[in-house]
Design an enzyme around this catalytic site. Structure first.
Site, PDB file in Angstrom:
ATOM      1  N   TYR A 259     -29.389 -42.871 -14.617  1.00 46.59           N
ATOM      2  CA  TYR A 259     -30.332 -43.761 -14.125  1.00 46.59           C
ATOM      3  C   TYR A 259     -31.732 -43.514 -14.508  1.00 46.59           C
ATOM      4  CZ  TYR A 259     -32.574 -47.420 -11.560  1.00 46.59           C
ATOM      5  OH  TYR A 259     -33.278 -48.433 -11.320  1.00 46.59           O
TER       6      TYR A 259
ATOM      7  N   ILE B 222     -11.393 -30.843 -20.210  1.00 45.40           N
ATOM      8  CA  ILE B 222     -11.670 -31.413 -18.779  1.00 45.40           C
ATOM      9  C   ILE B 222     -10.622 -32.701 -18.817  1.00 45.40           C
ATOM     10  CG2 ILE B 222     -13.024 -31.696 -16.806  1.00 45.40           C
ATOM     11  CD1 ILE B 222     -14.881 -29.717 -17.875  1.00 45.40           C
TER      12      ILE B 222
ATOM     13  N   ARG C 180     -21.637 -43.204 -19.199  1.00 47.61           N
ATOM     14  CA  ARG C 180     -21.847 -43.247 -17.870  1.00 47.61           C
ATOM     15  C   ARG C 180     -23.409 -43.174 -17.522  1.00 47.61           C
ATOM     16  NH1 ARG C 180     -17.985 -44.027 -13.329  1.00 47.61           N
ATOM     17  NH2 ARG C 180     -15.942 -43.473 -14.372  1.00 47.61           N
TER      18      ARG C 180
ATOM     19  N   LYS D 241     -19.156 -29.880 -21.515  1.00 49.97           N
ATOM     20  CA  LYS D 241     -17.957 -31.080 -21.569  1.00 49.97           C
ATOM     21  C   LYS D 241     -18.514 -32.252 -22.433  1.00 49.97           C
ATOM     22  CE  LYS D 241     -15.387 -34.325 -18.795  1.00 49.97           C
ATOM     23  NZ  LYS D 241     -15.042 -34.746 -17.314  1.00 49.97           N
TER      24      LYS D 241
ATOM     25  N   TYR E  63     -22.373 -31.369 -18.998  1.00 47.65           N
ATOM     26  CA  TYR E  63     -21.499 -32.679 -18.986  1.00 47.65           C
ATOM     27  C   TYR E  63     -22.352 -33.729 -19.689  1.00 47.65           C
ATOM     28  CZ  TYR E  63     -18.148 -36.313 -17.647  1.00 47.65           C
ATOM     29  OH  TYR E  63     -17.422 -37.557 -17.536  1.00 47.65           O
TER      30      TYR E  63
ATOM     31  N   THR F 132     -16.725 -36.976 -11.746  1.00 47.13           N
ATOM     32  CA  THR F 132     -16.778 -38.482 -12.011  1.00 47.13           C
ATOM     33  C   THR F 132     -15.403 -38.834 -11.118  1.00 47.13           C
ATOM     34  OG1 THR F 132     -17.988 -38.522 -13.596  1.00 47.13           O
ATOM     35  CG2 THR F 132     -16.908 -40.474 -13.297  1.00 47.13           C
TER      36      THR F 132
END
Length: 298
Positions: free
Chosen positions: A110, A206, A141, A164, A136, A47
């Site tokens: 999405y 991270i 997000r 993550k 992740y 990202t």
């Protein structure tokens, strides 16, 4: 694939030129600085690296540049996430060909799959490409959460080696930590929660802030992992203002602005990201000045 993934991994920004092309020279300079500063790994094309605006060829080119520059001095965990399982598998295969040590794949955004869809998505990648895969989870997000039961089920796959975790939910993190199999790494995806997560048993981070302060963040994580919590806590609170400022606008806008102020890169983004608002830029600059990263006169 039981080798533990631990320590500080920098979620590296991707420098661009003024005309929007990838600035491979500046990218390699950033990698050199990160390695000199003692990070344990580099995460290109996440990202923070604006991977969502890259073509597959650009994506592969960035990974190739980073792997070549790292040259075995640290791990390269290549971001390959997306919401099209077939394309994520293509990117993971290319990362393997380029010599990455592992891949990082975000929960599909999405299209918001069910938990069964999450299992199918990540299993398809792990079954197809023989490379360590780190999940992740970042609901802010993706608008979907990889639940602990799903994580623990996926952790049974030999190619799925860690997560993550950026849900911000320490209860969820503890459930994963309590139930994980041996060798499954839990890495913080939020700089400000890293110390807390390591104290609970997590393996590292991270990190976004390690773009700007790789040596300090690496020290904090190392101290925490080795039980030197007083020393880790001192660094945590020293960096906390910058950690927060990095998210005063959408990541990686502040991190790239900071690196530009520090003279490390040119400040260029790809739309729909745009430069920081003046008021927020001033707040970010104040944090950089407080840490001695830019001159107080700037």
């Amino acid at each position: 694939m039981s080798t533990l993934w631990d320590g500080t991994y920098t979620a590296l920004v991707t420098p661009f030129t003024a005309d929007g092309e990838i600035d491979h020279d500046s990218l390699c300079d950033l990698v050199d600085w990160q390695l000199q500063s003692g990070v344990d790994g580099i995460v290109p094309c996440g990202t923070t690296g604006e991977a969502s605006t890259m073509t597959n060829d650009e994506h592969t080119g960035v990974i190739e540049s980073v792997v070549a520059r790292v040259n075995g001095q640290a791990k390269v965990l290549a971001g390959v996430g997306g919401n099209d399982t077939r394309n994520v598998t293509i990117l993971a295969s290319r990362a393997l060909e380029m010599g990455a040590d592992g891949v990082l794949a975000v929960a599909p955004y999405y299209n918001k799959p069910t938990q069964a869809g999450m299992v199918a998505h990540f299993t398809a990648i792990a079954d197809t490409v023989d490379i360590p895969l780190v999940l992740y989870n970042v609901p802010g997000r993706t608008s979907s959460n990889i639940l602990p039961t799903t994580v623990l089920r996926l952790a049974e796959h030999p190619n799925i080696v860690g997560i993550k975790e950026a849900s911000g939910d320490l209860g969820q993190v503890m459930t994963i930590l309590a139930g994980r199999t041996k060798g499954f790494s839990v890495l913080s995806g939020e700089d400000d929660l890293t110390l807390a997560m390591i104290s609970l048993g997590a393996n590292g981070v991270i990190s976004v802030v390690s773009n700007e302060v790789p040596n300090e963040m690496s020290k904090m994580v190392s101290y925490a992992l080795n039980g030197k919590l007083d020393l880790a806590r001192e660094i945590h609170y020293r960096l906390l203002g910058l950690m927060n400022a990095n998210f005063i606008e959408t990541n990686p806008i502040p991190a790239k602005a900071a690196l530009a102020m520090m003279g490390r890169i040119g400040e260029h983004y790809r739309l729909p990201l745009v430069p920081m608002a003046p008021l927020n830029r001033a707040k970010l600059a104040d944090e950089l000045k407080a840490l001695g990263l830019i001159d107080k006169g700037n």
